[in-house]
Design an enzyme around this catalytic site. Structure first.
Site, short mmCIF file in Angstrom:
data_model
loop_
_atom_site.label_atom_id
_atom_site.label_comp_id
_atom_site.label_asym_id
_atom_site.label_seq_id
_atom_site.Cartn_x
_atom_site.Cartn_y
_atom_site.Cartn_z
N SER A 176 0.96 -1.10 0.20
CA SER A 176 0.08 -0.05 0.00
C SER A 176 0.94 1.24 -0.07
CB SER A 176 -0.86 -0.08 1.09
OG SER A 176 -0.05 -0.16 2.40
N ASN A 222 -1.33 -2.81 13.20
CA ASN A 222 -2.85 -2.41 13.30
C ASN A 222 -3.24 -1.35 14.04
OD1 ASN A 222 -2.89 -4.75 11.90
ND2 ASN A 222 -3.69 -5.96 13.79
N THR A 236 -40.48 26.44 -6.71
CA THR A 236 -40.84 25.06 -6.16
C THR A 236 -41.47 24.36 -7.66
OG1 THR A 236 -43.13 25.37 -5.89
CG2 THR A 236 -41.91 25.90 -3.76
N HIS A 237 -40.84 23.07 -7.57
CA HIS A 237 -40.89 22.31 -8.78
C HIS A 237 -40.20 23.13 -10.23
CE1 HIS A 237 -44.09 20.38 -6.57
NE2 HIS A 237 -44.36 21.39 -6.03
N SER A 293 -15.91 26.75 -25.98
CA SER A 293 -16.20 25.46 -26.83
C SER A 293 -15.24 25.56 -28.07
CB SER A 293 -17.49 25.52 -27.47
OG SER A 293 -17.63 24.82 -28.63
N LYS A 298 -19.85 30.04 -27.16
CA LYS A 298 -20.01 29.75 -26.17
C LYS A 298 -19.10 30.24 -24.94
CE LYS A 298 -22.26 26.64 -25.35
NZ LYS A 298 -22.44 25.09 -25.69
N ASN A 329 -19.27 28.45 -21.25
CA ASN A 329 -19.77 27.37 -20.25
C ASN A 329 -19.36 27.59 -18.96
OD1 ASN A 329 -20.89 26.35 -22.88
ND2 ASN A 329 -19.01 25.10 -23.21
N GLU A 353 -20.25 22.64 -13.49
CA GLU A 353 -20.39 21.39 -13.93
C GLU A 353 -19.66 20.20 -13.32
OE1 GLU A 353 -21.17 21.23 -18.30
OE2 GLU A 353 -21.66 23.51 -18.03
N TYR A 383 -8.91 -6.59 12.91
CA TYR A 383 -8.19 -6.00 11.58
C TYR A 383 -8.54 -7.31 10.63
CZ TYR A 383 -4.94 -4.43 7.99
OH TYR A 383 -4.54 -4.03 6.79
N GLN A 442 -7.39 -1.99 4.48
CA GLN A 442 -6.06 -1.33 3.84
C GLN A 442 -6.98 -0.45 2.50
OE1 GLN A 442 -1.99 -2.92 3.38
NE2 GLN A 442 -2.76 -3.02 1.03
N LYS A 467 -7.98 3.67 2.74
CA LYS A 467 -7.45 4.95 2.72
C LYS A 467 -7.69 5.81 1.29
CE LYS A 467 -4.12 3.03 5.53
NZ LYS A 467 -5.03 1.84 5.19
N1 ARG Z 1 -0.85 -1.51 5.39
C1 ARG Z 1 -1.73 -1.78 6.25
C2 ARG Z 1 -3.14 -1.12 5.95
O1 ARG Z 1 -3.23 -0.09 5.75
C3 ARG Z 1 -1.33 -1.61 7.69
C4 ARG Z 1 -1.90 -2.69 8.67
C5 ARG Z 1 -1.35 -3.88 8.29
N2 ARG Z 1 -1.63 -4.90 9.27
C6 ARG Z 1 -1.52 -6.34 9.11
N3 ARG Z 1 -1.79 -6.90 9.91
N4 ARG Z 1 -1.41 -6.76 8.05
O2 ARG Z 1 -4.24 -1.49 6.73
#
Ligand code: ARG
Length: 466
Positions: free
Chosen positions: A22, A109, A154-155, A276, A282, A284, A289, A316, A321, A324
């Site tokens: 990751s 974790n 309204t509407h 455009s 144009k 825009n 948008e 966990y 993972q 994020k």
């Molecule tokens: N890269 C992991 C995550 O984002 C970190 C935690 C990993 N923990 C594990 N037991 N593999 O979740």
């Protein structure tokens, strides 16, 4: 060699190595990760788990890594999977055995749970500041348009007269709730998961209060399993951002409508419009948008994480993972949209004449006509019917209510008198709606003041710790 390779008899398959890693996205958490490690090492030393010499070496090593990351001289590697193991490996390469002691009484974790909470906690004030800036722009524009009459809808049918200020202040009020939703989220998330370990805490005599305090948390989380398992704070953030984007999207839709030749209530500055490649005429409203379009993406981030978390057994799981990227994406998107949206509104030109012309057609003073008769003593439901008949007559003749002569009006009801024309005047219909929250100028003035006071009050509290 992997940090965790001890029990393995084979190298990780290269596909798995990259699949599992990751680091390409969680390297964004390097600041939080290092701050957490600094506090952890300090605490381990003061609890006698590691020596103060080791803690000092760790602190020095981590600070040099931080400086090098910021200087762009560090290369992360998927072989070390994530930001936590990359930093740890860098540290050990720099300071030797002391680096290997850092992970005592800790797991990735609780480490990742900590980093992610700190990231969310850091971004919330950034977004709040952008929201407050947008509210200030709205308050400023509203100040200039307290007597600018426009049709309220309204509407998408013309309904009753309001002012442009009143319309803008409706959004300012929604944005206030977006701010307080984010503040709520920040309050609730501010408990420290560090010390939860892998899931079951630790046998070392650690002081979770010390690390919580050092990292500006209100307290350590009360249950170690919860500490490493939940991502509700990220979901709260994504929910708040989805609602915020829903507000911006509705506003965008109106900006787009208002810029059309059908409305022409506003014109965007050339610097905030696009052209455009084929149609020379144009201009825009691409900014609006795109904000409307990006709303879908933030909803997707929320649904993605909700779905990833659904059904996961405690504690966990690697699925987590996946938490994020949607959060980074939603935060980046919102932080991109808010400033450009605010600047677009700050520089727009308002066309009060076109708003007034639109207000003049569509019988938006019909309720006021019925209210006039009601004040003259007719029951409202009858007054409503009489006015409906007048509207129908006017529609056939292509005129407005105030273009009927007094005798024409009186032919429908003898209660009409000369002062009905005053009651039907759109400016009066708007300015007499002076009940609390209404469009009357003295009420919009109060609302503007309320927005300004809100911006001032919340600017102070939005300066949060890293
Ligand atoms: N890269 C992991 C995550 O984002 C970190 C935690 C990993 N923990 C594990 N037991 N593999 O979740």
């Amino acid at each position: 060699m992997k940090l965790w390779s001890g029990r393995f008899g084979k190298e990780t398959n290269t596909l798995v190595n990259d699949f599992n890693a990751s680091i390409h996205f969680d390297q964004r958490l390097y600041r939080e990760d290092i701050a957490g490690s600094l506090a952890h090492a300090q605490m381990l030393a003061s609890c006698g788990v590691i020596s103060s010499e080791d803690a000092a070496a760790i602190a020095e090593g981590l600070k040099s890594i931080l400086a090098d990351i910021e200087a762009g001289t560090v290369t992360f590697t998927p072989d070390n999977e994530d930001i936590h193991m990359n930093v740890e490996a860098l540290l050990t390469a720099r300071i030797g055995d002391a680096g290997k002691r850092l992970h005592t009484a800790r797991s990735r974790n609780d480490q990742v749970a900590l980093d992610f909470r700190m990231y969310v906690r850091h971004e919330i004030p950034v977004i709040i500041a952008e929201l407050l800036n947008l509210q200030s722009v709205l308050a400023r524009q509203a100040k200039e348009h307290q007597t600018t009459v426009m049709p309220g809808y309204t509407h998408l049918q013309r309904a009753q007269p309001i002012s442009f200020a009143h319309h803008l202040l409706a959004y300012a009020a929604m944005l206030s709730r977006d701010v307080t939703r984010l503040e709520d989220c920040n309050k609730r998330l501010n408990e420290c998961p560090l010390g939860s370990g892998a899931l079951a805490g630790t046998t070392y005599p650690i002081d979770r209060w010390q690390t919580a305090k050092a990292l500006d948390f209100d307290a350590p989380m009360g249950n170690s399993l919860d500490g490493v398992s939940d991502r509700d704070y990220a979901l709260e953030l994504l929910s708040a951002l989805s609602i915020l984007m829903m507000h911006l999207s509705r506003f965008s839709e109106e900006v787009i409508l208002w810029c059309s030749w059908e409305f022409k209530f506003i014109e965007l500055d050339d610097a905030y419009s696009t052209g455009s490649s084929i149609m020379p005429q144009k201009k825009n409203p691409d900014v609006a948008e795109l904000v409307r379009g990006k709303t879908g993406r933030v909803y997707g981030d929320l649904m993605g994480l909700l779905t990833a978390m659904k059904g996961l057994p405690l504690a966990y799981n690697k699925d987590m993972q996946e938490d994020k990227e949607p959060v980074f994406d939603a935060v980046d998107t919102v932080e991109l949209c808010l400033p450009v949206f605010a600047a677009m509104l700050d520089t727009m030109t308002v066309r009060p004449d076109n708003m007034r012309a639109a207000a003049g057609r569509g019988f938006i003073n019909a309720t006021d006509c019925a209210d006039y008769l009601t004040k003259q003593g007719m029951p409202f439901r009858d007054a409503y019917t009489v006015t409906g008949k007048l509207v129908s007559q006017c529609t056939e003749r292509g005129i407005t209510l105030e273009e009927l002569t007094l005798s024409e009006l009186q032919a429908t009801s003898p209660l009409f008198e000369e002062d009905v024309y005053d009651a039907l005047k759109l400016e009066n219909c708007m300015s007499r709606r002076s009940c609390y929250g209404g469009p009357a100028p003295e009420e919009t003035a109060r609302q503007i003041q309320a927005v300004e006071a809100f911006v001032e009050a919340h600017a102070v509290t939005s300066a949060a710790p890293q």
